[in-house]
Design an enzyme around this catalytic site. Structure first.
Site, mmCIF file in Angstrom:
data_model
loop_
_atom_site.group_PDB
_atom_site.id
_atom_site.type_symbol
_atom_site.label_atom_id
_atom_site.label_comp_id
_atom_site.label_asym_id
_atom_site.label_seq_id
_atom_site.Cartn_x
_atom_site.Cartn_y
_atom_site.Cartn_z
ATOM 1 C CG HIS A 68 -0.652 -2.186 2.855
ATOM 2 N ND1 HIS A 68 0.569 -2.342 3.461
ATOM 3 C CD2 HIS A 68 -0.886 -3.328 2.168
ATOM 4 C CE1 HIS A 68 1.061 -3.527 3.139
ATOM 5 N NE2 HIS A 68 0.205 -4.148 2.355
ATOM 6 C CD GLU A 97 -4.397 -5.843 3.147
ATOM 7 O OE1 GLU A 97 -3.742 -6.891 3.318
ATOM 8 O OE2 GLU A 97 -4.154 -5.024 2.236
ATOM 9 C CG HIS A 98 -0.419 -6.392 6.562
ATOM 10 N ND1 HIS A 98 0.686 -7.198 6.604
ATOM 11 C CD2 HIS A 98 -0.583 -6.047 5.263
ATOM 12 C CE1 HIS A 98 1.185 -7.320 5.381
ATOM 13 N NE2 HIS A 98 0.435 -6.626 4.552
#
Lengths: 430, 427
Positions: free
Chosen positions: A68, A71-72
């Site tokens: 995650h 992803e950022h």
């Protein structure tokens, strides 16, 4: 290699093409739609916390929440960021990470081909620095805290903790405030190189677009922005999951108006991907409808007694390595709801539903499937998430049609075992 | 896409048909307009009671079985707030019969909706008592469940504080106090009033034949109508600068900062268009000042947005932050608001906003629900801009217009939902 798949029943077709770098590209032409939607996704999610990095021999374990975090960070560019590029073009970008995939997407109503270049460009061009990695920690910490305050989210993630002993699906996708502070640019690059090779990814596009142009443009992009060499099959290490549940009951107190519950059943019949999994998914959706759907006896008696309300819902998750069925909602007496549901399950094992009911629910499933194709976004996301389980969404209709009553009943008896269940509760703070 | 075709069916009933071949379903919505007056809790309860059953489909089990038989048609009811009015909605979304082996799905849906709305189950000239008491309890739980979603809760609380003395402060689902003293006779009277005199808009979106739809609706709908009531206009309070702070504490991990503004602009004024652009530049997505400055540059928040409550002339800013960064976050947010007024807006920011709004308006044409929502908005305000007209209006907005309208936007209430163990405001 160019091939089309057609679904006469839906009146839809999909154009498929494998690019030279190994990327699978799917295009769903949608004449008449104003929007275009593109999703670029990798087979990499929060469950992939242990793996052999590209070019290495030994497996490593990475901090929770890194997929995650990555992803950022991919949105960051050496000059400016991707949001500005998209903003100039008027597109709406977003991304998500779940247990098994990370996906980047945009919606446009013009400038589609430029937007597609932006999407494939930035996902292929990581730029991590000590400074920009540090900066993201504050933002993600606030995202984690936002979810900590969200009881709908907590009741679900707590349930997974209760159902699983070891399997990483028991951990929060975003990790913890503590775990994300262990992330640095070196580990991010390692994860990136292992999982973001185009041959581990899928590009899916829906809208009124020119398929040939998309393919040509994508090939050109990879020619301009060369890709490192792939390492073959990625070695992912998953812990052995013991039988039974980790906890039969799990509770947390939060600032809520009244109790929330999620009753889950862990599926121990693991099928891997492909058509067997698709059959299992459809059968279990039908089971949940027959068991506690809106026209079932038990839903209506619980509702009329005031034990559940319209917040009650169900879900079946079927993945390669794990699966579970969930019934959840709000209730002033969730323990009583659970006990009534257990009794109903027992009763149905010896007195199953009638065939007409089964046929009616099959009709409902068919309708849901047709409706899905109204939405570019939902269709695309669903298609990709099925592909990652080696399932072709176009096979769904045929699989519903050929589903037998006996198979559904067998599956029901197999999965719904009280020993494999967990009740997750969120209780109001005094 | 064809444009919307509006037919006046008489007696305050308007039919809006949006024929579009690309959709695989037909989306139908019956929308009754009610004033957000002292009956607002009653208004909110009516759809919930009607949903439970009607003549021919006496309980949820029968309704459920009927819907499953119709290829899983979706049926739902609800109540929405649009300015100082409530919209009571009865909605169906069914698979277009062209995809099924069954004829008559569409006709049956209109027939079914008419029964739900118009043929309720009665006892002693009131609704069936058990349905009322169960739905009363459910509605009470729903009202109280607002607190479970801290983002929504804090926004609603900010509005309530801000509009304390206006009817807009009424919660769309009603109040627990009203439910506790609910009068069943009055409930039925309010319902009868709705049937007889509430303006009604019916929307149908999908691959349908306009004549056939008009015929089916006229044939199925047998409401006993009289003179239609005029719903009072939403009052847009015109105010100057006055800032109030409200702090509420709760057992939460994250503080929520919400700021309510008066835009001093009605949706019917020409200044409304630059106002839409204004809100987008300030906080309408990843291109906006709030996203860039609160999130990307200062890492203070995961989300920071500004949005208009267009019917009431309000703007709300919301963000989830760490309590200890309250003052810093507030300062950065207010600095962005001031920058708007000082015309510190780059061409890039301006264009990005125009493009973002255009994309979302054009995109609405792909979603039956969004189409209905847009055209219902027209029915509420009396405007008759098509989506394309609206897009054109947005594209004509100039940077100077945005700066001009920014002068109207006045801060009113700063609301903070604070974690209990948190420090005092400026600590």
């Amino acid at each position: 290699m160019d091939k089309s798949m057609e679904n006469k029943f839906l009146r839809e077709k999909i154009i498929y093409n494998k690019l030279k770098v190994g990327l699978d590209v799917y295009i769903l032409p949608k004449p008449g739609y104003s929007r275009q939607f593109a999703i670029y996704a990798t087979r990499y999610g929060s469950n992939d916390s242990q793996f052999v990095p590209l070019g290495k021999n030994e497996a490593i374990t990475v901090p929770d929440g890194i997929a995650h975090f990555l992803e950022h960070k991919l949105f960051e560019e050496e000059e400016g960021n991707v949001f500005e590029e998209y903003a100039r073009l008027g597109a709406q970008p977003n991304a998500f990470t779940n247990f098994n995939m990370t996906a980047y997407h945009f919606t446009s109503t013009g400038n589609f081909y430029e937007c597609l270049d932006v999407l494939m460009g930035f996902v292929g061009r990581p730029y991590f620095t000590d400074e920009n990695v540090e900066k993201e920690k504050g933002i993600i910490a606030q995202e984690i805290k936002m979810y900590e305050d969200n009881p709908y989210w907590r009741v679900y993630f707590n349930l997974l903790k209760g159902l699983y002993h070891e399997y990483p699906v028991r951990k929060d996708i975003a990790g913890t405030v503590e775990s994300i502070y262990k992330i640095n640019k070196e580990i991010l690059y390692e994860c990136y190189r292992t999982f973001y090779h185009p041959s581990n990814m899928v590009l899916f596009i829906a809208g009124d677009v020119d398929a040939d142009r998309v393919i040509k443009q994508a090939e050109e992009l990879f020619a301009k922005q060369p890709v490192y060499e792939a390492g073959g099959e990625i070695e992912r290490i998953f812990p052995d999951e013991p039988k039974g549940v980790a906890q039969a009951r799990i509770e947390e107190k939060l600032a809520v108006s009244r109790p929330m519950f999620a009753l889950g059943f862990k599926d121990e019949d693991i099928t891997g991907g492909g058509n067997r999994l698709l059959e299992k998914i459809i059968a279990n959706e039908i089971i949940l409808d027959m068991l506690v759907g809106p026209s079932s006896d038990i839903y209506n008696s619980l509702y009329e007694e005031g034990l559940i309300d319209s917040s009650f819902g169900t879900d079946y998750t079927g993945e390669r390595n794990y699966g579970h069925a969930i019934m959840s909602g709000q209730s002033s007496d969730p323990e009583k709801v659970a006990s009534i549901l257990y009794d109903e399950i027992d009763k149905r094992k010896s007195q199953p539903w009638d065939q007409d009911y089964f046929l009616r629910i099959k009709k409902k499933k068919t309708g849901q499937y047709i409706r899905l194709f109204n939405s570019l976004e939902s269709t695309s996301i669903q298609f990709v998430s099925m592909l990652f389980r080696d399932i072709n969404l176009f096979d769904y209709y045929q699989t519903i049609e050929s589903m037998t009553y006996d198979y559904v009943i067998r599956e029901f008896k197999q999965l719904y075992d009280k020993k494999n269940s967990c009740l997750s509760l969120i209780l109001p703070r005094a | 896409m064809s444009n919307v075709i509006i037919k006046d069916l008489g007696k305050g009933i308007n039919l809006h048909i949006i024929p579009d071949k690309k959709f695989k379903t037909v989306y139908i919505s019956y929308c009754f307009h009610r004033d957000l007056d002292e009956d607002y809790t009653y208004n909110a309860l009516i759809p919930a009671v009607l949903k439970r059953g009607c003549k021919g489909y006496e309980d949820q089990k029968k309704i459920g079985a009927f819907l499953e038989e119709q290829y899983g048609a979706l049926f739902d009811v609800g109540v929405q707030k649009r300015g100082e009015r409530q919209i009571l909605r009865f909605t169906m979304d069914l698979v277009n019969e062209a995809y099924t082996a069954k004829d008559g799905l569409l006709a049956q849906s209109f027939y079914f909706l008419n029964r739900i709305i118009n043929k309720p189950l009665l006892e002693n000239s009131a609704f069936r008592e058990d349905y009322v008491s169960q739905e009363k309890e459910n509605l009470k739980n729903k009202i109280q469940a607002l607190i479970n979603d801290k983002i929504q809760y804090s926004i609603e609380r900010c509005i309530q504080e801000m509009c304390k003395d206006e009817k807009y402060s009424r919660f769309v689902l009603g109040s627990v106090e009203d439910l506790e003293s609910l009068d069943s006779e009055r409930l039925y009277k309010v319902y009868q009033d709705m049937i007889v005199s509430s303006p009604l808009d019916i929307f149908v979106v999908g691959d349908v034949d306009v004549e056939k739809v008009s015929f089916l609706i006229k044939n199925s709908l047998d409401l006993d109508r009289a003179q239609t009531k005029v719903i009072p206009e939403t009052i847009i309070k015109r105010v100057g600068v006055k800032q109030r702070e409200v702090v509420e504490s709760m057992d939460v991990a994250q503080a929520k900062l919400n700021i309510g503004f008066r835009t001093n602009t009605s949706v019917r004024e020409n200044e409304y268009f630059p106002l839409v652009v204004y809100a987008s530049i300030l906080g309408g997505g990843p291109h906006s000042k709030l996203f860039i400055n609160v999130r990307e540059r200062s890492s203070l928040a995961y989300y920071a947005f500004a949005r208009l409550e267009k019917y009431k002339g309000l703007m709300l800013i919301g963000s989830g932050i760490d309590q200890k960064h309250y003052q810093k976050a507030l300062d950065i947010i207010m600095e962005q608001v001031k920058d708007m007024e000082k015309a510190n807006i780059s061409d890039q920011e301006f264009t990005a906003a125009i493009n973002a709004i255009t994309t979302s308006l054009k995109g609405a044409k792909d979603e039956p629900e969004q189409l209905v929502s847009y055209y219902l908005g027209n029915a509420v305000t009396g405007a008759n801009f098509t989506l394309d007209d609206f897009i054109e209006k947005i594209q004509q907005v100039k940077l100077e217009d945005v700066v001009e309208v920014s002068k109207r936007v006045k801060v009113d209430t700063v609301y903070l939902l604070s974690p209990k163990e948190g420090n005092s405001l400026n600590g």
